[in-house]
Design an enzyme around this catalytic site. Structure first.
Site, mmCIF file in Angstrom:
data_model
loop_
_atom_site.group_PDB
_atom_site.id
_atom_site.type_symbol
_atom_site.label_atom_id
_atom_site.label_comp_id
_atom_site.label_asym_id
_atom_site.label_seq_id
_atom_site.Cartn_x
_atom_site.Cartn_y
_atom_site.Cartn_z
ATOM 1 N N GLY A 80 0.870 -1.175 0.000
ATOM 2 C CA GLY A 80 0.000 0.000 0.000
ATOM 3 C C GLY A 80 0.899 1.213 0.000
ATOM 4 O O GLY A 80 1.888 1.247 -0.729
ATOM 5 N N SER B 160 3.229 3.250 2.554
ATOM 6 C CA SER B 160 3.751 3.141 3.925
ATOM 7 C C SER B 160 3.537 4.418 4.732
ATOM 8 O O SER B 160 3.304 4.360 5.943
ATOM 9 C CB SER B 160 5.230 2.751 3.899
ATOM 10 O OG SER B 160 5.985 3.699 3.175
ATOM 11 N N CYS C 80 6.312 -5.358 0.678
ATOM 12 C CA CYS C 80 6.424 -4.034 0.048
ATOM 13 C C CYS C 80 6.292 -2.913 1.083
ATOM 14 O O CYS C 80 7.200 -2.728 1.885
ATOM 15 C CB CYS C 80 5.429 -3.928 -1.098
ATOM 16 S SG CYS C 80 5.933 -2.680 -2.304
ATOM 17 N N ARG D 68 12.901 3.346 -0.090
ATOM 18 C CA ARG D 68 11.588 3.366 -0.740
ATOM 19 C C ARG D 68 11.748 3.604 -2.241
ATOM 20 O O ARG D 68 12.678 4.291 -2.656
ATOM 21 C CB ARG D 68 10.711 4.481 -0.168
ATOM 22 C CG ARG D 68 10.325 4.283 1.275
ATOM 23 C CD ARG D 68 9.439 5.420 1.733
ATOM 24 N NE ARG D 68 8.168 5.439 1.039
ATOM 25 C CZ ARG D 68 7.514 6.550 0.722
ATOM 26 N NH1 ARG D 68 8.010 7.729 0.994
ATOM 27 N NH2 ARG D 68 6.355 6.472 0.108
ATOM 28 N N ILE E 12 5.984 -3.576 -7.218
ATOM 29 C CA ILE E 12 5.184 -2.387 -7.526
ATOM 30 C C ILE E 12 5.719 -1.218 -6.695
ATOM 31 O O ILE E 12 5.575 -1.217 -5.475
ATOM 32 C CB ILE E 12 3.690 -2.620 -7.211
ATOM 33 C CG1 ILE E 12 3.168 -3.848 -7.968
ATOM 34 C CG2 ILE E 12 2.871 -1.379 -7.557
ATOM 35 C CD1 ILE E 12 1.783 -4.300 -7.557
ATOM 36 N N ARG E 13 6.355 -0.266 -7.342
ATOM 37 C CA ARG E 13 7.006 0.856 -6.635
ATOM 38 C C ARG E 13 7.696 0.344 -5.367
ATOM 39 O O ARG E 13 7.498 0.854 -4.278
ATOM 40 C CB ARG E 13 5.999 1.974 -6.327
ATOM 41 C CG ARG E 13 5.501 2.695 -7.575
ATOM 42 C CD ARG E 13 4.457 3.765 -7.270
ATOM 43 N NE ARG E 13 3.239 3.171 -6.745
ATOM 44 C CZ ARG E 13 2.831 3.250 -5.488
ATOM 45 N NH1 ARG E 13 3.517 3.925 -4.611
ATOM 46 N NH2 ARG E 13 1.723 2.654 -5.118
ATOM 47 N N HIS F 133 5.259 -8.855 -4.044
ATOM 48 C CA HIS F 133 3.880 -9.147 -3.639
ATOM 49 C C HIS F 133 3.487 -10.576 -3.997
ATOM 50 O O HIS F 133 2.832 -10.781 -5.019
ATOM 51 C CB HIS F 133 2.911 -8.205 -4.385
ATOM 52 C CG HIS F 133 3.010 -6.777 -3.999
ATOM 53 N ND1 HIS F 133 2.191 -6.208 -3.049
ATOM 54 C CD2 HIS F 133 3.811 -5.789 -4.439
ATOM 55 C CE1 HIS F 133 2.485 -4.931 -2.921
ATOM 56 N NE2 HIS F 133 3.463 -4.646 -3.750
ATOM 57 N N GLU G 258 1.186 -12.246 -2.817
ATOM 58 C CA GLU G 258 -0.281 -12.377 -2.755
ATOM 59 C C GLU G 258 -0.924 -12.090 -4.111
ATOM 60 O O GLU G 258 -2.086 -12.421 -4.325
ATOM 61 C CB GLU G 258 -0.857 -11.463 -1.655
ATOM 62 C CG GLU G 258 -0.930 -9.977 -1.978
ATOM 63 C CD GLU G 258 0.418 -9.247 -1.856
ATOM 64 O OE1 GLU G 258 1.445 -9.908 -1.635
ATOM 65 O OE2 GLU G 258 0.421 -8.013 -1.996
HETATM 66 N N1 GLN Z 1 6.131 2.822 -2.570
HETATM 67 C C1 GLN Z 1 5.217 2.406 -1.544
HETATM 68 C C2 GLN Z 1 5.586 2.981 -0.196
HETATM 69 O O1 GLN Z 1 6.577 3.631 -0.055
HETATM 70 C C3 GLN Z 1 5.158 0.899 -1.443
HETATM 71 C C4 GLN Z 1 4.481 0.313 -2.643
HETATM 72 C C5 GLN Z 1 3.755 -0.965 -2.410
HETATM 73 O O2 GLN Z 1 3.497 -1.367 -1.272
HETATM 74 N N2 GLN Z 1 3.335 -1.580 -3.474
HETATM 75 O O3 GLN Z 1 4.878 2.781 0.747
#
Ligand code: GLN
Length: 199
Positions: free
Chosen positions: A49, A51, A81, A110, A139-140, A180, A182
């Site tokens: 999500g 953070s 993540c 991050r 994902i990011r 991830h 999941e």
């Molecule tokens: N870039 C998000 C963060 O810094 C993490 C991305 C993710 O959980 N998919 O919280």
């Protein structure tokens, strides 16, 4: 013995996919939003999500200190993540006021794969968890830039520009992945965590 009760922090992020995975690994999954729910679990998953948002909500719902206390008392926690970022004692490329739950002696960067990199897949061998490599979805995503002596490096990116970057770690009852599981059909990380909770 009853199946372990595994909470998934459900303040923000992808809780539902984790709950589905927990159910298929033979444990009981519950969404955690309140103190009473936190008190009732045997293990916890911190989902992906944002953070920064999750940390703010943990403070607003007065879950931050109780969660830190449970981690100190040995609660097993798996962070994926954003969850990895939240478990880190030190965060890079974070807003100055970003709070962290902490507990893992790691420095996590991050959005480490580059801001322009929204998502990608890569092979990650994690021999402690399974023989075949993981088709890891990022994902990011963060990576682990530095880790202390009690941290076990479980997996690194294999191939590509980020070859060798640390993306799966464990310290005692704490487990974290940059990716991830999941979001894939691969249940091995969740089963591994459920076994940690049972152990
Ligand atoms: N870039 C998000 C963060 O810094 C993490 C991305 C993710 O959980 N998919 O919280």
């Amino acid at each position: 013995m009853r199946p372990p009760i595994i909470g998934v922090l459900a303040l923000q992020g992808d809780a539902r996919e984790h709950l589905r995975r927990i159910a298929s690994s033979g444990a009981t999954g519950v969404a955690v939003r309140r103190r009473a729910e936190l008190d009732a679990i045997d293990g916890l998953i911190l989902p992906g999500g944002e953070s920064t948002t999750i940390a703010k909500l943990l403070n607003r719902f007065e879950l931050m200190e109780p969660l830190r206390a449970r981690i100190r008392a040995g609660l097993p926690v798996y962070g994926s993540c954003a969850g990895m970022i939240l478990l880190a004692d030190r965060i890079l490329d974070a807003p100055a006021d970003q709070d962290t739950i902490g507990g893992m002696d790691v420095t996590v960067r991050r959005n480490a794969f580059g801001r322009q990199v929204e998502s990608f897949e890569n092979e990650v061998p994690i021999p402690a968890v399974g023989q075949c490599s993981f088709a890891a979805v990022f994902i990011r995503a963060p990576w682990v830039e530095q880790s202390g002596p009690d941290v076990e490096v479980l997996g690194r990116v294999s191939g590509g520009a980020a070859d060798g970057k640390v993306v799966a770690v464990r310290q005692g009852g704490l487990l974290a992945t940059s990716f991830h599981p999941e979001l894939t059909d691969d249940g091995r990380i969740h089963s591994f965590f459920v076994d940690m909770v049972r152990g």
